[in-house]
Design a protein around this motif. Sequence first.
Motif, PDB file in Angstrom:
ATOM      1  N   ILE A   2       0.765  -1.312   0.060  1.00  0.00           N
ATOM      2  CA  ILE A   2       0.088  -0.023   0.019  1.00  0.00           C
ATOM      3  C   ILE A   2       0.972   1.401  -0.191  1.00  0.00           C
ATOM      4  O   ILE A   2       0.575   2.230  -0.537  1.00  0.00           O
ATOM      5  N   LEU A   3       2.038   1.181   0.799  1.00  0.00           N
ATOM      6  CA  LEU A   3       2.730   2.329   0.713  1.00  0.00           C
ATOM      7  C   LEU A   3       3.355   2.643  -0.379  1.00  0.00           C
ATOM      8  O   LEU A   3       3.788   3.639  -1.009  1.00  0.00           O
ATOM      9  N   SER A   4       3.858   1.408  -1.129  1.00  0.00           N
ATOM     10  CA  SER A   4       4.258   1.516  -2.518  1.00  0.00           C
ATOM     11  C   SER A   4       3.483   2.003  -3.616  1.00  0.00           C
ATOM     12  O   SER A   4       3.934   2.818  -4.303  1.00  0.00           O
ATOM     13  N   LEU A   5       2.117   1.781  -3.567  1.00  0.00           N
ATOM     14  CA  LEU A   5       1.512   2.321  -4.418  1.00  0.00           C
ATOM     15  C   LEU A   5       1.067   3.690  -4.407  1.00  0.00           C
ATOM     16  O   LEU A   5       0.809   4.319  -5.157  1.00  0.00           O
ATOM     17  N   LEU A   6       1.093   3.985  -2.906  1.00  0.00           N
ATOM     18  CA  LEU A   6       0.765   5.640  -2.507  1.00  0.00           C
ATOM     19  C   LEU A   6       1.968   6.309  -3.053  1.00  0.00           C
ATOM     20  O   LEU A   6       1.884   7.485  -3.691  1.00  0.00           O
ATOM     21  N   ASN A   7       3.223   5.848  -2.917  1.00  0.00           N
ATOM     22  CA  ASN A   7       4.531   6.476  -3.330  1.00  0.00           C
ATOM     23  C   ASN A   7       4.332   6.558  -4.991  1.00  0.00           C
ATOM     24  O   ASN A   7       4.598   7.534  -5.355  1.00  0.00           O
ATOM     25  N   THR A   8       3.939   5.589  -5.724  1.00  0.00           N
ATOM     26  CA  THR A   8       3.828   5.828  -7.099  1.00  0.00           C
ATOM     27  C   THR A   8       2.591   6.541  -7.492  1.00  0.00           C
ATOM     28  O   THR A   8       3.048   7.447  -8.352  1.00  0.00           O
ATOM     29  N   PHE A   9       1.546   6.693  -6.718  1.00  0.00           N
ATOM     30  CA  PHE A   9       0.632   7.870  -6.944  1.00  0.00           C
ATOM     31  C   PHE A   9       1.215   9.183  -7.016  1.00  0.00           C
ATOM     32  O   PHE A   9       1.015  10.090  -7.729  1.00  0.00           O
ATOM     33  N   PHE A  10       1.979   9.343  -5.985  1.00  0.00           N
ATOM     34  CA  PHE A  10       2.736  10.678  -5.802  1.00  0.00           C
ATOM     35  C   PHE A  10       3.493  10.870  -6.849  1.00  0.00           C
ATOM     36  O   PHE A  10       3.729  12.214  -7.286  1.00  0.00           O
ATOM     37  N   VAL A  11       4.566   9.966  -7.287  1.00  0.00           N
ATOM     38  CA  VAL A  11       5.428  10.267  -8.472  1.00  0.00           C
ATOM     39  C   VAL A  11       4.832  10.408  -9.692  1.00  0.00           C
ATOM     40  O   VAL A  11       5.283  11.440 -10.347  1.00  0.00           O
ATOM     41  N   TYR A  12       3.570  10.012  -9.958  1.00  0.00           N
ATOM     42  CA  TYR A  12       2.808  10.272 -11.266  1.00  0.00           C
ATOM     43  C   TYR A  12       2.262  11.746 -11.175  1.00  0.00           C
ATOM     44  O   TYR A  12       2.271  12.585 -12.141  1.00  0.00           O
ATOM     45  N   CYS A  13       1.735  12.061 -10.073  1.00  0.00           N
ATOM     46  CA  CYS A  13       1.251  13.452  -9.835  1.00  0.00           C
ATOM     47  C   CYS A  13       2.366  14.421  -9.760  1.00  0.00           C
ATOM     48  O   CYS A  13       2.196  15.716 -10.272  1.00  0.00           O
ATOM     49  N   ASP A  14       3.502  14.178  -9.490  1.00  0.00           N
ATOM     50  CA  ASP A  14       4.596  15.018  -9.283  1.00  0.00           C
ATOM     51  C   ASP A  14       5.416  15.299 -10.798  1.00  0.00           C
ATOM     52  O   ASP A  14       6.327  15.861 -10.822  1.00  0.00           O
ATOM     53  N   GLY A  15       4.912  14.433 -11.682  1.00  0.00           N
ATOM     54  CA  GLY A  15       5.606  14.308 -13.098  1.00  0.00           C
ATOM     55  C   GLY A  15       5.431  15.788 -13.678  1.00  0.00           C
ATOM     56  O   GLY A  15       4.664  16.503 -13.787  1.00  0.00           O
TER      57      GLY A  15
END
Length: 291
Positions: free
Chosen positions: A161-174
């Motif tokens: 879950i933490l990994s998915l949340l991190n991926t979500f933030f990475v996409y938002c920050d692109g």
Amino acid sequence: MASYRQPRHHIQTVSGKVKNDTIRNMEQTIKISSILSKMTSRQNDDCYAVFWIQNEVEGIEINKTLYKNISNAVFFLNPTFNWKIFKKDTSTSSGYVLLIPRQILNHPTFKNLHITEVRLFSANEIPKINLSPGIETRIQSILEMLDELISTKLKHREEAILSLLNTFFVYCDGKCNIKSVITDNNAKSALVYKFKKSIDRYISQHHEVGYYANSLNVSDKYLNECVKEVLGVNAKHLIDEQLVMRSRHSLKFTDKTIKEVGYELGFSSPDYFSYFLKKQTGFTPSQLRIN
């Protein structure tokens, strides 16, 4: 006043061997729910709120101010904001609400994220991200996986879950996304977003900046200036970025020949398609297909 619909799932975050004492041995919960009700609201909860507003939403009221025209964007609110989401009377989901306890962002998983460094959640403004075409579907998939995973009892689900949340933030920050604030009616940001939408629609037919500038009734120079100011890259970069992304996807996930992929994306010959990918990525189409 309707109250916030209690999310369906709760999860305990990772505890134990973390660097921040505020998380160690503490039980915290991440909550996620689809936007289904005609009105969804929340007040005085000690959580950051993240919204992915997909469609069929009439507006969002934040601290008694109503904002409209907010579809296909992600919003970040710190716990000081009260909010309500007003949705059309449909049975389909209009996105997701994600509630994240303050301590979660202190987890080492997020320590190097630019999204954390700029304190996106703690600003007095209301940060808004218009997602680049194509990124919207990835955001939806990530949040759907989060929703599903939270409801399970799989081993190591907390780390996942933490990994998915991190991926979500990475996409938002692109860089491909347009960052602004919800109160910002900046004309340049609006033009760049229209440019990106137009690229998504016509990329297979048109690869030149001039075509898109003309369709938007601006000069090539002005379009480049706007893109540079808003995203930090030139207009041609956005076109090439979309071509590379679509090329990678077709090469990896379809059985189309390299020639077919190139022609479908508007390249005049297989040789020019190969030259373009080699220049942009350092790899030939054949190499991209197996890597």
